[in-house]
Motif scaffolding. Structure first.
Motif, short mmCIF file in Angstrom:
data_model
loop_
_atom_site.label_atom_id
_atom_site.label_comp_id
_atom_site.label_asym_id
_atom_site.label_seq_id
_atom_site.Cartn_x
_atom_site.Cartn_y
_atom_site.Cartn_z
N GLY A 1 -9.78 2.82 -6.85
CA GLY A 1 -9.30 3.63 -5.75
C GLY A 1 -10.22 3.68 -4.55
N THR A 2 -11.05 2.65 -4.42
CA THR A 2 -11.97 2.61 -3.28
C THR A 2 -12.31 1.17 -2.92
OG1 THR A 2 -14.02 3.55 -2.39
CG2 THR A 2 -14.10 2.70 -4.63
N THR B 1 1.38 -0.41 -1.83
CA THR B 1 -0.07 -0.48 -1.64
C THR B 1 -0.51 -1.88 -1.23
OG1 THR B 1 -0.44 1.28 -3.26
CG2 THR B 1 -2.31 -0.18 -2.76
N LEU C 1 -4.20 5.15 -6.59
CA LEU C 1 -4.84 5.63 -7.82
C LEU C 1 -4.26 6.97 -8.24
CD1 LEU C 1 -7.15 5.03 -9.86
CD2 LEU C 1 -8.64 6.41 -8.40
N GLU C 2 -3.93 7.82 -7.27
CA GLU C 2 -3.40 9.15 -7.58
C GLU C 2 -1.89 9.16 -7.76
OE1 GLU C 2 -4.86 11.58 -4.41
OE2 GLU C 2 -6.90 11.69 -5.23
N LEU D 1 -6.04 2.98 -1.02
CA LEU D 1 -6.41 2.76 -2.42
C LEU D 1 -6.41 4.06 -3.22
CD1 LEU D 1 -9.28 0.20 -1.76
CD2 LEU D 1 -7.15 -0.28 -3.00
N LYS D 2 -6.85 5.13 -2.62
CA LYS D 2 -6.88 6.42 -3.30
C LYS D 2 -5.45 6.92 -3.58
CE LYS D 2 -8.66 11.15 -2.91
NZ LYS D 2 -9.37 12.13 -2.04
N ASN D 3 -4.57 6.74 -2.60
CA ASN D 3 -3.18 7.16 -2.79
C ASN D 3 -2.54 6.42 -3.97
OD1 ASN D 3 -3.27 8.97 -0.71
ND2 ASN D 3 -2.26 7.63 0.78
N ASN E 1 -9.65 2.97 2.27
CA ASN E 1 -9.94 3.82 1.11
C ASN E 1 -8.82 4.81 0.84
OD1 ASN E 1 -12.37 2.64 0.43
ND2 ASN E 1 -13.61 4.09 1.61
N LEU F 1 -8.05 -1.63 -6.89
CA LEU F 1 -6.88 -0.82 -7.26
C LEU F 1 -7.23 0.13 -8.40
CD1 LEU F 1 -4.02 -3.51 -7.16
CD2 LEU F 1 -4.46 -1.70 -5.49
#
Length: 374
Positions: A262-263, A176, A167-168, A163-165, A160, A259
């Motif tokens: 983000g989770t 990724t 998305l941000e 994926l969050k990195n 997670n 993607l």
């Protein structure tokens, strides 16, 4: 397993209290909001590493303080264990006989089962409540599963984060995807192991589950079964290989969606459990009383199975559950509790309840505003 003594320092509404217990039945008596459930929560946390209530550390610490401590002395198989749990807003430190351990280490040794109004409502609540029921069963089935659950949660947290990195905007798509490709084999293995362990445990509980439901309902013809849903497909009869194939396929299908969101969208944290009553989905075709009877029977079956698997019963904690049941189910449960040899903790506002147990080894603890009234 027997709780001998408990001490709470700045835990919820308790400043500093010390309690000793009967090895058989202990009743925490008082009005609502006085701290009865807080005692059960502390005992569950010290013996399982986590709370059975949805909360973060800050809600566990008494107002105007920065830390809280739970200490307990537990006896099991003639051995004495000294446990301590220190809580601050950002961390949790658990020690066993002065050596630092994690929640999985504790759950491999000690067994506690909680009956709560929330658990009795888990059929109509979200899937996360039902997953918690089954994961608690997993540790009963094989205590090594405590480590499997912890390992999966750790891998999921890492995935997670990746994926969050993305998305941000903290890492590009190529990085990724490379990170996910390196992690996915381990993630799929753990997801497969956990899913297959859940399915195996549900199969193992099936007979005791039906027997308990027939006992509670007083109906020898009632039929209870369980579906385990992976991507809305009943996987209760899947082999390990079929589970792995289903998870791998779903990861490919939802790659772009993960993607974008983000989770992680695939894995046992997304699976659901459906309880069938007479082959019908209990979420939609059962009354509230029937739904409660199903979960009550599930936990009773878990207790019976624990005895078969390990030779001892787990400690039982009943948080204001008896008031949630009609008289027939309440009487059936009390009769069941009379027949098993284990330590039991009950919270209640009913001052007549202790009479229902009529045991020599009964201790009644009166509680008011975080104070123990002896």
């Amino acid at each position: 397993m027997i709780f001998e003594r408990l001490r709470l320092v700045n835990f919820r509404n308790y400043r500093d209290v010390v309690l000793s217990f009967s090895p058989r039945v202990n009743v925490f008596l008082g009005e609502n909001g006085q701290g009865k459930t807080n005692l059960l929560e502390a005992m569950y946390m010290i013996s399982q590493g986590d709370s059975f209530r949805y909360s973060d550390n800050s809600t566990l610490i008494n107002t105007n303080t920065s830390e809280s401590v739970i200490q307990a002395l537990i006896t099991q198989n003639d051995l004495h264990y000294k446990l301590k749990l220190g809580l601050s807003k950002s961390r949790k430190v658990l020690t066993l006989n002065d050596k630092r351990v994690n929640s999985a280490d504790i759950r491999k040794i000690f067994a506690s089962v909680v009956f709560s109004p929330e658990s009795l409502s888990s059929i109509k609540e979200g899937a996360d409540h039902r997953r918690e029921l089954v994961d608690e069963l997993l540790v009963t089935f094989d205590r090594k599963n405590a480590q499997l659950i912890a390992d999966y949660r750790k891998a999921l947290k890492t995935r997670n984060k990746i994926l969050k990195n993305f998305l941000e905007g903290l890492q590009d798509k190529v990085v990724t995807q490379n990170l996910l490709e390196s992690l996915n084999p381990q993630f799929v293995r753990l997801a497969t192991d956990l899913t297959h362990a859940r399915i195996t445990a549900l199969h193992g509980l099936s007979k005791d589950f039906n027997n308990a439901m027939q006992y509670i309902s007083g109906n020898s013809s009632v039929d209870i079964s369980v579906e385990y849903l992976v991507s809305d497909q009943n996987a209760v009869s899947f082999t390990r290989e079929e589970v792995e194939n289903a998870i791998t396929k779903r990861l490919r299908e939802l790659h772009d969606a993960e993607l974008s969101s983000g989770t992680s969208l695939v894995g046992p944290h997304k699976h659901d459990i459906v309880f069938l009553y007479g082959q019908k989905d209990s979420r939609f075709f059962c009354s509230q009383g029937q739904q409660r009877a199903i979960i009550l029977s599930f936990k009773m079956a878990q207790i019976v199975y624990h005895r078969k698997a390990h030779g001892t019963y787990p400690v039982l904690m009943l948080d204001d559950v008896l008031s949630e049941l009609d008289k027939a189910k309440r009487d059936a449960l009390i009769t069941f509790l009379h027949e098993i040899n284990t330590q039991i903790f009950v919270t209640t506002t009913d001052f007549t309840l202790p009479e229902s147990f009529s045991l020599d080894q009964l201790r009644v603890v009166r509680i008011k505003d975080g104070q123990i009234l002896e």
